[in-house]
Design a protein around this motif. Structure first.
Motif, PDB file in Angstrom:
ATOM      1  N   THR A 225       0.822  -1.206   0.000  1.00  0.00           N
ATOM      2  CA  THR A 225       0.000   0.000   0.000  1.00  0.00           C
ATOM      3  C   THR A 225       0.864   1.267   0.000  1.00  0.00           C
ATOM      4  OG1 THR A 225      -0.176   0.186   2.412  1.00  0.00           O
ATOM      5  CG2 THR A 225      -1.772  -1.244   1.298  1.00  0.00           C
ATOM      6  N   LYS A 226       2.174   1.096   0.161  1.00  0.00           N
ATOM      7  CA  LYS A 226       3.107   2.232   0.134  1.00  0.00           C
ATOM      8  C   LYS A 226       4.099   2.151  -1.024  1.00  0.00           C
ATOM      9  CE  LYS A 226       2.880   2.776   5.171  1.00  0.00           C
ATOM     10  NZ  LYS A 226       3.641   2.853   6.442  1.00  0.00           N
ATOM     11  N   THR A 227       4.539   0.941  -1.340  1.00  0.00           N
ATOM     12  CA  THR A 227       5.565   0.769  -2.359  1.00  0.00           C
ATOM     13  C   THR A 227       5.224  -0.437  -3.235  1.00  0.00           C
ATOM     14  OG1 THR A 227       7.241   1.630  -0.840  1.00  0.00           O
ATOM     15  CG2 THR A 227       8.036   0.434  -2.779  1.00  0.00           C
ATOM     16  N   HIS A 228       5.444  -0.281  -4.541  1.00  0.00           N
ATOM     17  CA  HIS A 228       5.199  -1.368  -5.494  1.00  0.00           C
ATOM     18  C   HIS A 228       6.530  -1.841  -6.058  1.00  0.00           C
ATOM     19  CE1 HIS A 228       3.273  -3.970  -8.246  1.00  0.00           C
ATOM     20  NE2 HIS A 228       3.339  -3.185  -9.311  1.00  0.00           N
ATOM     21  N   LEU A 229       6.833  -3.129  -5.817  1.00  0.00           N
ATOM     22  CA  LEU A 229       8.091  -3.731  -6.270  1.00  0.00           C
ATOM     23  C   LEU A 229       7.777  -4.941  -7.150  1.00  0.00           C
ATOM     24  CD1 LEU A 229       9.956  -3.698  -2.822  1.00  0.00           C
ATOM     25  CD2 LEU A 229      10.191  -2.023  -4.656  1.00  0.00           C
ATOM     26  N   PRO A 230       7.397  -4.722  -8.390  1.00  0.00           N
ATOM     27  CA  PRO A 230       6.910  -5.835  -9.227  1.00  0.00           C
ATOM     28  C   PRO A 230       7.972  -6.843  -9.625  1.00  0.00           C
ATOM     29  CG  PRO A 230       7.086  -3.816 -10.527  1.00  0.00           C
ATOM     30  CD  PRO A 230       7.318  -3.429  -9.104  1.00  0.00           C
TER      31      PRO A 230
ATOM     32  N   ARG B  22       2.690  -9.794  -1.187  1.00  0.00           N
ATOM     33  CA  ARG B  22       2.942  -9.714  -2.626  1.00  0.00           C
ATOM     34  C   ARG B  22       4.379  -9.296  -2.919  1.00  0.00           C
ATOM     35  NH1 ARG B  22      -1.166  -6.425  -6.359  1.00  0.00           N
ATOM     36  NH2 ARG B  22      -2.525  -7.984  -5.365  1.00  0.00           N
ATOM     37  N   SER B  23       4.924  -8.373  -2.123  1.00  0.00           N
ATOM     38  CA  SER B  23       6.302  -7.920  -2.351  1.00  0.00           C
ATOM     39  C   SER B  23       7.307  -9.035  -2.111  1.00  0.00           C
ATOM     40  CB  SER B  23       6.626  -6.736  -1.436  1.00  0.00           C
ATOM     41  OG  SER B  23       5.796  -5.632  -1.729  1.00  0.00           O
ATOM     42  N   CYS B  24       6.954  -9.991  -1.257  1.00  0.00           N
ATOM     43  CA  CYS B  24       7.856 -11.098  -0.937  1.00  0.00           C
ATOM     44  C   CYS B  24       7.671 -12.294  -1.867  1.00  0.00           C
ATOM     45  CB  CYS B  24       7.636 -11.556   0.508  1.00  0.00           C
ATOM     46  SG  CYS B  24       7.962 -10.279   1.748  1.00  0.00           S
ATOM     47  N   ALA B  25       6.580 -12.305  -2.591  1.00  0.00           N
ATOM     48  CA  ALA B  25       6.230 -13.497  -3.370  1.00  0.00           C
ATOM     49  C   ALA B  25       7.222 -13.794  -4.486  1.00  0.00           C
ATOM     50  CB  ALA B  25       4.824 -13.340  -3.953  1.00  0.00           C
ATOM     51  N   GLY B  26       7.880 -12.761  -5.026  1.00  0.00           N
ATOM     52  CA  GLY B  26       8.806 -12.980  -6.136  1.00  0.00           C
ATOM     53  C   GLY B  26      10.256 -13.141  -5.720  1.00  0.00           C
TER      54      GLY B  26
ATOM     55  N   TYR C 199       8.623 -20.397   3.985  1.00  0.00           N
ATOM     56  CA  TYR C 199       8.576 -20.918   2.618  1.00  0.00           C
ATOM     57  C   TYR C 199       7.233 -20.638   1.954  1.00  0.00           C
ATOM     58  CZ  TYR C 199      12.903 -23.267   3.806  1.00  0.00           C
ATOM     59  OH  TYR C 199      14.192 -23.528   4.183  1.00  0.00           O
ATOM     60  N   ASN C 200       6.169 -20.638   2.727  1.00  0.00           N
ATOM     61  CA  ASN C 200       4.857 -20.307   2.170  1.00  0.00           C
ATOM     62  C   ASN C 200       4.779 -18.828   1.804  1.00  0.00           C
ATOM     63  OD1 ASN C 200       3.906 -22.918   2.459  1.00  0.00           O
ATOM     64  ND2 ASN C 200       3.105 -22.559   4.530  1.00  0.00           N
ATOM     65  N   TYR C 201       5.445 -17.999   2.589  1.00  0.00           N
ATOM     66  CA  TYR C 201       5.424 -16.557   2.356  1.00  0.00           C
ATOM     67  C   TYR C 201       6.346 -16.167   1.203  1.00  0.00           C
ATOM     68  CZ  TYR C 201       4.072 -11.973   4.191  1.00  0.00           C
ATOM     69  OH  TYR C 201       3.501 -10.749   4.369  1.00  0.00           O
ATOM     70  N   PHE C 202       7.433 -16.945   1.028  1.00  0.00           N
ATOM     71  CA  PHE C 202       8.386 -16.752  -0.072  1.00  0.00           C
ATOM     72  C   PHE C 202       8.350 -17.996  -0.961  1.00  0.00           C
ATOM     73  CE2 PHE C 202       9.900 -14.007   3.299  1.00  0.00           C
ATOM     74  CZ  PHE C 202      10.344 -12.863   2.651  1.00  0.00           C
ATOM     75  N   PRO C 203       7.296 -18.167  -1.773  1.00  0.00           N
ATOM     76  CA  PRO C 203       7.105 -19.423  -2.523  1.00  0.00           C
ATOM     77  C   PRO C 203       8.225 -19.729  -3.517  1.00  0.00           C
ATOM     78  CG  PRO C 203       5.597 -17.716  -3.302  1.00  0.00           C
ATOM     79  CD  PRO C 203       6.218 -17.202  -2.052  1.00  0.00           C
ATOM     80  N   LEU C 204       8.966 -18.719  -3.980  1.00  0.00           N
ATOM     81  CA  LEU C 204      10.051 -18.966  -4.933  1.00  0.00           C
ATOM     82  C   LEU C 204      11.380 -19.235  -4.229  1.00  0.00           C
ATOM     83  CD1 LEU C 204       9.308 -16.350  -7.743  1.00  0.00           C
ATOM     84  CD2 LEU C 204       8.532 -18.718  -7.522  1.00  0.00           C
ATOM     85  N   PHE C 205      11.395 -19.052  -2.934  1.00  0.00           N
ATOM     86  CA  PHE C 205      12.575 -19.357  -2.125  1.00  0.00           C
ATOM     87  C   PHE C 205      12.392 -20.775  -1.601  1.00  0.00           C
ATOM     88  CE2 PHE C 205      14.333 -19.044   2.322  1.00  0.00           C
ATOM     89  CZ  PHE C 205      15.650 -19.193   1.954  1.00  0.00           C
ATOM     90  N   HIS C 206      12.874 -21.751  -2.383  1.00  0.00           N
ATOM     91  CA  HIS C 206      12.483 -23.136  -2.140  1.00  0.00           C
ATOM     92  C   HIS C 206      13.234 -23.788  -0.999  1.00  0.00           C
ATOM     93  CE1 HIS C 206       9.819 -23.211  -5.518  1.00  0.00           C
ATOM     94  NE2 HIS C 206      10.771 -22.794  -6.327  1.00  0.00           N
TER      95      HIS C 206
END
Length: 369
Positions: free
Chosen positions: A300-305, A331-335, A352-359
């Motif tokens: 809601t403050k910063t967008h990091l796509p 969302r910011s942590c998902a990538g 790991y659930n919060y950072f799905p690409l960090f396996h």
């Protein structure tokens, strides 16, 4: 390299080389004319210019450290074939007057010069007058001078305030070239002056404070923020306008924007628009107040796509994400593929659930570097 004419050892992609201990014939050429290389210290540059590369006309070098580590005697003869020289170092040096000036004095035939250096513990700031008298006057053929020079000096008289305009006026002899400056005071100890040719040509800028000029730095992709005063939301709005192509951002600031009890209620009112970093892939907030971790990860403050690398303390990450349950930061942590924390850490399934690409932990670097 008996038949090589051009060689490029990337100044960013590979570890720096150490050459000064090698015998001259180990690294020499009678045909090499252009060289781009990353070396450990200034003695390696001296070695490259000691006569082993007789036909060298262009040298672009990034130096890890500029310090006199050895008492070795080097060739100090003029370099008549060298017409293009570029020197970059992102670590502060105290040896500017002793090592850099003496090296440049050998290059009287230069036509193009690029300097990107950081200097500290000097009695005076680097000004245009100094560059004219100590360097440029010895290069009568020079037609291109690209530079970013950051100099730090102690404050001897707090009553004397040097402004950006004061510094810029000392460059009046640089015809047909724009110069910009940023001067910051850290009373009572020191002042820092960043002076650079404009348009800015480098991809990296160090030790930027709240004092951002009204300039667009299109070439900068890597930025380090550092200040004793806090960064507020309004500053980050200006930051994205000034540096529209940022890919890597590091913040060193332990001061929250609203630190007193009377100001804390303003924290959630400080922002009114979402700040977007469309190209940012790496964020380092390991040495920043928890506020900045929240500011960047809160969508809601910063967008990091495109954020894929995050360097942060684990405690701050737990606080900001509310133990990896908070939706505003998810969302910011998902990538993020690479999570760099101080460790060792035994990551829970919630991480790991919060950072799905960090396996798995193999993707993590667990020491702050």
């Amino acid at each position: 390299m008996p038949s090589t004419k051009h060689y490029s050892g990337s100044t960013t992609s590979y570890p720096c080389l150490s050459l000064y201990k090698l015998p001259p014939m180990t690294f020499s050429s009678s045909t090499l004319t252009k060289l781009c290389i990353n070396v450990h210290d200034i003695n390696d540059v001296r070695s490259l210019l000691d006569g082993r590369l007789k036909q060298l006309t262009t040298l672009s070098v990034q130096v890890e450290f500029i310090m006199d580590l050895m008492s070795t005697s080097y060739n100090r003869d003029d370099l008549p074939n060298l017409n293009c020289f570029s020197l970059t170092s992102y670590n502060f040096t105290q040896e500017y007057d002793n090592l850099i000036i003496s090296l440049l004095r050998r290059m009287s035939h230069l036509e193009e010069l690029t300097l990107n250096i950081l200097i500290f513990d000097r009695s005076t700031l680097i000004t245009g007058t100094h560059l004219d008298n100590e360097i440029l006057i010895h290069m009568p053929r020079l037609h291109t001078f690209i530079f970013c020079i950051i100099s730090e000096t102690a404050i001897t008289d707090p009553a004397i305030r040097i402004s950006n305009d004061d510094i810029e006026r000392t460059f009046s002899n640089l015809k047909h070239q724009q110069v910009a400056c940023m001067v910051d005071y850290f009373i009572p100890l020191k002042m820092i002056c960043r002076v650079f040719s404009f348009p800015f040509k480098f991809d990296r800028l160090e030790h930027v404070t709240n004092n951002i000029p009204n300039i667009v730095f299109k070439s900068v992709t890597r930025l380090n923020l550092w200040d004793k005063d806090p960064f507020k939301h309004e500053f980050f709005v200006r930051l994205t306008r000034a540096f529209p192509f940022l890919k890597k951002l590091s913040i060193w600031n332990i001061q929250a924007p609203f630190s007193t009890f009377d100001e804390r209620h303003l924290s959630d009112k400080d922002w009114c628009s979402i700040v977007e970093y469309p190209h940012l892939i790496s964020l380092d907030v390991a040495r920043a107040n928890t506020h900045y971790v929240e500011h960047f990860l809160n969508e809601t403050k910063t967008h990091l796509p495109h954020l894929t690398e995050l360097k942060v303390t684990y405690d701050d990450l737990e606080i900001v994400t509310k133990n990896f349950t908070r939706d505003e930061t998810r969302r910011s942590c998902a990538g993020v593929k690479r999570l760099i924390v101080e460790g060792p850490i035994n990551y829970s399934n919630d991480v790991y659930n919060y950072f799905p690409l960090f396996h798995d932990a193999k993707n993590a670097s667990r020491l702050l570097r």
